[in-house]
Design an enzyme around this catalytic site. Structure first.
Site, PDB file in Angstrom:
ATOM      1  N   ASP A  29       1.089  -1.169   0.208  1.00 45.50           N
ATOM      2  CA  ASP A  29       0.057  -0.198   0.216  1.00 45.50           C
ATOM      3  C   ASP A  29       0.992   1.378   0.296  1.00 45.50           C
ATOM      4  O   ASP A  29       1.804   1.526  -0.071  1.00 45.50           O
ATOM      5  CB  ASP A  29      -0.829   0.116   1.279  1.00 45.50           C
ATOM      6  CG  ASP A  29      -1.467   0.923   2.077  1.00 45.50           C
ATOM      7  OD1 ASP A  29      -2.814   1.388   0.643  1.00 45.50           O
ATOM      8  OD2 ASP A  29      -1.628   1.879   2.546  1.00 45.50           O
ATOM      9  N   ASP A  31      -0.330   5.242   0.772  1.00 45.70           N
ATOM     10  CA  ASP A  31      -0.590   5.821   2.291  1.00 45.70           C
ATOM     11  C   ASP A  31      -0.929   5.477   3.078  1.00 45.70           C
ATOM     12  O   ASP A  31      -1.478   4.074   4.099  1.00 45.70           O
ATOM     13  CB  ASP A  31      -1.622   6.784   1.632  1.00 45.70           C
ATOM     14  CG  ASP A  31      -1.720   7.732   0.394  1.00 45.70           C
ATOM     15  OD1 ASP A  31      -2.584   8.272   0.899  1.00 45.70           O
ATOM     16  OD2 ASP A  31      -1.956   7.077  -0.935  1.00 45.70           O
TER      17      ASP A  31
END
Length: 232
Positions: A29, A31
Protein backbone atom coordinates in the site's frame (compact mmCIF):
# COMPACT_ATOMS: atom_id res chain seq x y z
CA UNK A 1 66.45 -17.81 6.59
CA UNK A 2 62.84 -18.23 5.47
CA UNK A 3 60.23 -16.48 7.58
CA UNK A 4 56.97 -18.34 8.23
CA UNK A 5 54.09 -17.27 6.05
CA UNK A 6 51.49 -15.23 7.89
CA UNK A 7 47.85 -16.18 7.23
CA UNK A 8 45.80 -13.66 5.30
CA UNK A 9 43.30 -11.68 7.38
CA UNK A 10 39.70 -12.80 6.94
CA UNK A 11 37.65 -10.78 4.46
CA UNK A 12 35.35 -8.14 5.94
CA UNK A 13 31.74 -9.22 6.40
CA UNK A 14 29.36 -8.25 3.61
CA UNK A 15 27.51 -4.97 4.06
CA UNK A 16 24.20 -6.78 3.70
CA UNK A 17 23.05 -10.32 4.33
CA UNK A 18 23.39 -12.82 1.48
CA UNK A 19 20.32 -13.54 -0.59
CA UNK A 20 18.59 -16.69 0.64
CA UNK A 21 15.23 -18.26 0.05
CA UNK A 22 12.88 -17.90 -2.92
CA UNK A 23 12.50 -14.93 -5.22
CA UNK A 24 9.56 -12.92 -3.93
CA UNK A 25 7.08 -10.30 -5.01
CA UNK A 26 6.47 -7.56 -2.43
CA UNK A 27 3.30 -5.49 -2.93
CA UNK A 28 2.74 -2.46 -0.72
CA UNK A 29 0.00 0.00 0.00
CA UNK A 30 1.15 3.62 -0.30
CA UNK A 31 -0.72 6.01 2.03
CA UNK A 32 0.28 5.45 5.67
CA UNK A 33 2.50 2.55 4.54
CA UNK A 34 5.13 3.55 1.95
CA UNK A 35 4.57 7.18 2.96
CA UNK A 36 3.57 8.65 6.29
CA UNK A 37 0.60 10.68 5.07
CA UNK A 38 -2.83 10.18 3.52
CA UNK A 39 -2.55 12.01 0.20
CA UNK A 40 -6.25 12.77 -0.08
CA UNK A 41 -6.05 14.64 3.23
CA UNK A 42 -3.13 16.71 1.93
CA UNK A 43 -5.19 17.64 -1.12
CA UNK A 44 -8.26 18.34 1.00
CA UNK A 45 -6.24 20.84 3.04
CA UNK A 46 -6.25 23.06 -0.07
CA UNK A 47 -10.03 22.78 -0.29
CA UNK A 48 -10.67 23.49 3.39
CA UNK A 49 -12.21 20.02 3.81
CA UNK A 50 -9.33 18.21 5.49
CA UNK A 51 -11.12 17.56 8.79
CA UNK A 52 -14.17 16.07 7.07
CA UNK A 53 -12.07 14.00 4.69
CA UNK A 54 -9.83 12.71 7.49
CA UNK A 55 -12.87 11.53 9.46
CA UNK A 56 -14.22 9.63 6.44
CA UNK A 57 -10.79 8.16 5.69
CA UNK A 58 -10.41 6.94 9.25
CA UNK A 59 -13.80 5.21 9.17
CA UNK A 60 -13.05 3.62 5.80
CA UNK A 61 -9.68 2.32 6.97
CA UNK A 62 -11.36 0.83 10.06
CA UNK A 63 -13.71 -1.02 7.73
CA UNK A 64 -16.81 0.92 8.79
CA UNK A 65 -17.53 2.35 5.31
CA UNK A 66 -17.45 0.90 1.81
CA UNK A 67 -14.20 2.12 0.30
CA UNK A 68 -15.56 3.03 -3.14
CA UNK A 69 -18.41 5.04 -1.62
CA UNK A 70 -16.07 6.77 0.80
CA UNK A 71 -13.66 7.61 -2.03
CA UNK A 72 -16.41 9.22 -4.08
CA UNK A 73 -17.56 11.26 -1.09
CA UNK A 74 -14.07 12.45 -0.27
CA UNK A 75 -13.02 13.24 -3.84
CA UNK A 76 -16.22 15.24 -4.36
CA UNK A 77 -14.96 17.75 -1.78
CA UNK A 78 -11.95 18.49 -4.02
CA UNK A 79 -13.99 19.81 -6.95
CA UNK A 80 -12.69 23.08 -8.34
CA UNK A 81 -9.14 22.85 -7.05
CA UNK A 82 -6.48 23.74 -9.62
CA UNK A 83 -4.45 20.70 -10.63
CA UNK A 84 -1.32 22.65 -9.62
CA UNK A 85 -2.07 21.84 -5.95
CA UNK A 86 -0.80 18.33 -6.64
CA UNK A 87 2.75 19.69 -6.91
CA UNK A 88 2.52 20.99 -3.36
CA UNK A 89 1.00 17.70 -2.18
CA UNK A 90 3.85 15.69 -3.69
CA UNK A 91 6.36 17.97 -1.98
CA UNK A 92 4.68 17.35 1.38
CA UNK A 93 4.52 13.56 1.06
CA UNK A 94 7.38 11.91 2.94
CA UNK A 95 8.56 8.30 2.87
CA UNK A 96 7.93 6.28 6.01
CA UNK A 97 11.15 5.62 7.97
CA UNK A 98 12.76 2.51 6.52
CA UNK A 99 10.72 2.58 3.30
CA UNK A 100 13.60 3.47 1.01
CA UNK A 101 15.79 0.89 2.74
CA UNK A 102 13.16 -1.82 2.35
CA UNK A 103 12.72 -1.18 -1.36
CA UNK A 104 16.48 -1.05 -1.93
CA UNK A 105 17.06 -4.34 -0.09
CA UNK A 106 14.25 -6.09 -1.97
CA UNK A 107 15.72 -4.88 -5.24
CA UNK A 108 19.20 -6.00 -4.17
CA UNK A 109 17.82 -9.46 -3.60
CA UNK A 110 16.29 -9.53 -7.06
CA UNK A 111 12.72 -9.42 -5.77
CA UNK A 112 9.92 -7.70 -7.62
CA UNK A 113 8.37 -4.70 -5.83
CA UNK A 114 5.01 -3.15 -6.70
CA UNK A 115 2.61 -0.58 -5.28
CA UNK A 116 -1.18 -0.74 -5.23
CA UNK A 117 -2.89 2.30 -3.80
CA UNK A 118 -6.32 3.61 -3.00
CA UNK A 119 -4.67 7.01 -3.47
CA UNK A 120 -3.91 8.73 -6.73
CA UNK A 121 -1.63 7.86 -9.63
CA UNK A 122 -0.71 11.53 -10.04
CA UNK A 123 1.25 11.25 -6.77
CA UNK A 124 2.06 7.54 -6.70
CA UNK A 125 3.85 7.64 -10.07
CA UNK A 126 6.41 10.15 -8.77
CA UNK A 127 6.90 8.27 -5.50
CA UNK A 128 7.44 5.02 -7.38
CA UNK A 129 9.94 6.59 -9.77
CA UNK A 130 11.93 8.04 -6.88
CA UNK A 131 12.67 4.58 -5.48
CA UNK A 132 12.90 2.74 -8.79
CA UNK A 133 9.53 0.97 -8.74
CA UNK A 134 7.96 0.55 -12.18
CA UNK A 135 4.85 -1.48 -11.35
CA UNK A 136 1.97 0.28 -9.62
CA UNK A 137 -1.77 0.85 -9.69
CA UNK A 138 -3.78 3.70 -8.19
CA UNK A 139 -6.89 5.76 -8.75
CA UNK A 140 -6.85 8.66 -11.20
CA UNK A 141 -8.31 12.10 -10.58
CA UNK A 142 -10.49 13.54 -13.33
CA UNK A 143 -9.33 16.95 -14.56
CA UNK A 144 -11.15 19.47 -16.75
CA UNK A 145 -9.75 22.86 -17.80
CA UNK A 146 -6.90 22.50 -15.35
CA UNK A 147 -9.13 21.84 -12.33
CA UNK A 148 -10.20 18.75 -10.41
CA UNK A 149 -13.80 17.78 -11.17
CA UNK A 150 -14.41 16.01 -7.89
CA UNK A 151 -14.49 12.61 -9.60
CA UNK A 152 -12.09 9.80 -10.41
CA UNK A 153 -11.74 8.00 -13.73
CA UNK A 154 -11.34 4.33 -14.49
CA UNK A 155 -11.20 1.37 -12.13
CA UNK A 156 -11.56 2.18 -8.43
CA UNK A 157 -8.73 0.56 -6.49
CA UNK A 158 -10.75 -1.04 -3.70
CA UNK A 159 -9.88 -4.06 -1.55
CA UNK A 160 -11.00 -6.59 -4.18
CA UNK A 161 -8.98 -4.88 -6.91
CA UNK A 162 -5.93 -4.79 -4.66
CA UNK A 163 -6.08 -8.56 -4.28
CA UNK A 164 -6.66 -8.94 -8.02
CA UNK A 165 -3.61 -6.75 -8.67
CA UNK A 166 -1.47 -8.84 -6.34
CA UNK A 167 -2.43 -12.00 -8.23
CA UNK A 168 -1.88 -10.39 -11.63
CA UNK A 169 1.51 -8.98 -10.62
CA UNK A 170 2.55 -12.41 -9.30
CA UNK A 171 1.53 -14.11 -12.55
CA UNK A 172 3.38 -11.52 -14.63
CA UNK A 173 6.54 -11.99 -12.54
CA UNK A 174 6.26 -15.79 -12.45
CA UNK A 175 6.19 -15.73 -8.64
CA UNK A 176 3.97 -18.35 -6.95
CA UNK A 177 1.40 -16.86 -4.59
CA UNK A 178 3.04 -18.60 -1.63
CA UNK A 179 6.13 -16.46 -2.27
CA UNK A 180 4.26 -13.15 -2.37
CA UNK A 181 4.27 -10.52 0.38
CA UNK A 182 1.54 -7.91 0.91
CA UNK A 183 1.89 -4.98 3.32
CA UNK A 184 -0.75 -2.44 4.31
CA UNK A 185 -2.46 -0.60 7.13
CA UNK A 186 -6.18 -0.31 6.38
CA UNK A 187 -9.25 -2.45 5.79
CA UNK A 188 -8.81 -1.76 2.07
CA UNK A 189 -5.65 -3.89 2.23
CA UNK A 190 -7.13 -6.92 3.99
CA UNK A 191 -7.98 -8.99 0.92
CA UNK A 192 -4.46 -8.81 -0.48
CA UNK A 193 -2.89 -9.29 2.96
CA UNK A 194 -4.91 -12.46 3.50
CA UNK A 195 -4.27 -13.73 -0.06
CA UNK A 196 -0.48 -13.28 0.04
CA UNK A 197 1.96 -15.93 1.13
CA UNK A 198 3.10 -13.48 3.82
CA UNK A 199 0.54 -10.84 4.78
CA UNK A 200 1.73 -8.06 7.06
CA UNK A 201 -0.25 -5.33 8.81
CA UNK A 202 2.03 -2.32 9.22
CA UNK A 203 1.14 0.36 11.80
CA UNK A 204 -2.36 -0.82 11.07
CA UNK A 205 -5.89 -0.22 12.24
CA UNK A 206 -7.18 -2.72 14.86
CA UNK A 207 -9.37 -4.62 12.40
CA UNK A 208 -6.34 -5.22 10.17
CA UNK A 209 -4.11 -6.27 13.06
CA UNK A 210 -6.74 -8.78 14.14
CA UNK A 211 -7.02 -10.42 10.74
CA UNK A 212 -3.52 -10.16 9.30
CA UNK A 213 -1.21 -13.17 9.74
CA UNK A 214 1.64 -10.89 10.84
CA UNK A 215 1.86 -7.40 12.33
CA UNK A 216 4.61 -4.80 12.60
CA UNK A 217 3.84 -1.86 14.85
CA UNK A 218 6.38 0.44 13.21
CA UNK A 219 7.85 2.96 13.05
CA UNK A 220 10.31 1.50 10.49
CA UNK A 221 8.91 -0.21 7.41
CA UNK A 222 12.05 -2.26 6.80
CA UNK A 223 11.29 -4.13 10.02
CA UNK A 224 9.07 -6.36 7.87
CA UNK A 225 12.23 -8.02 6.51
CA UNK A 226 12.65 -9.85 9.80
CA UNK A 227 9.23 -11.46 9.37
CA UNK A 228 9.84 -12.26 5.70
CA UNK A 229 13.25 -13.83 6.37
CA UNK A 230 11.89 -15.89 9.26
CA UNK A 231 9.55 -17.65 6.84
CA UNK A 232 12.48 -19.00 4.81
Amino acid sequence: MTLPTQPSPPPPPPATSPVTGPRRLVVMDVDSTLISQEVIELIAAHAGTQERVAEITERAMRGELDFADSLRERVATLAGLPVSVLDDVRARATFTPGARELVAECQRRGWAVALVSGGFEEIVADLAAEVGITTFRANRLEVSDGHLTGRTTGQVVDRAYKEQSLREFAAAEGVPMEHTVAIGDGANDLDMICAAGIGIAFAAKPVVQEQAPFTVAGPRLDAVLEIIDAQG
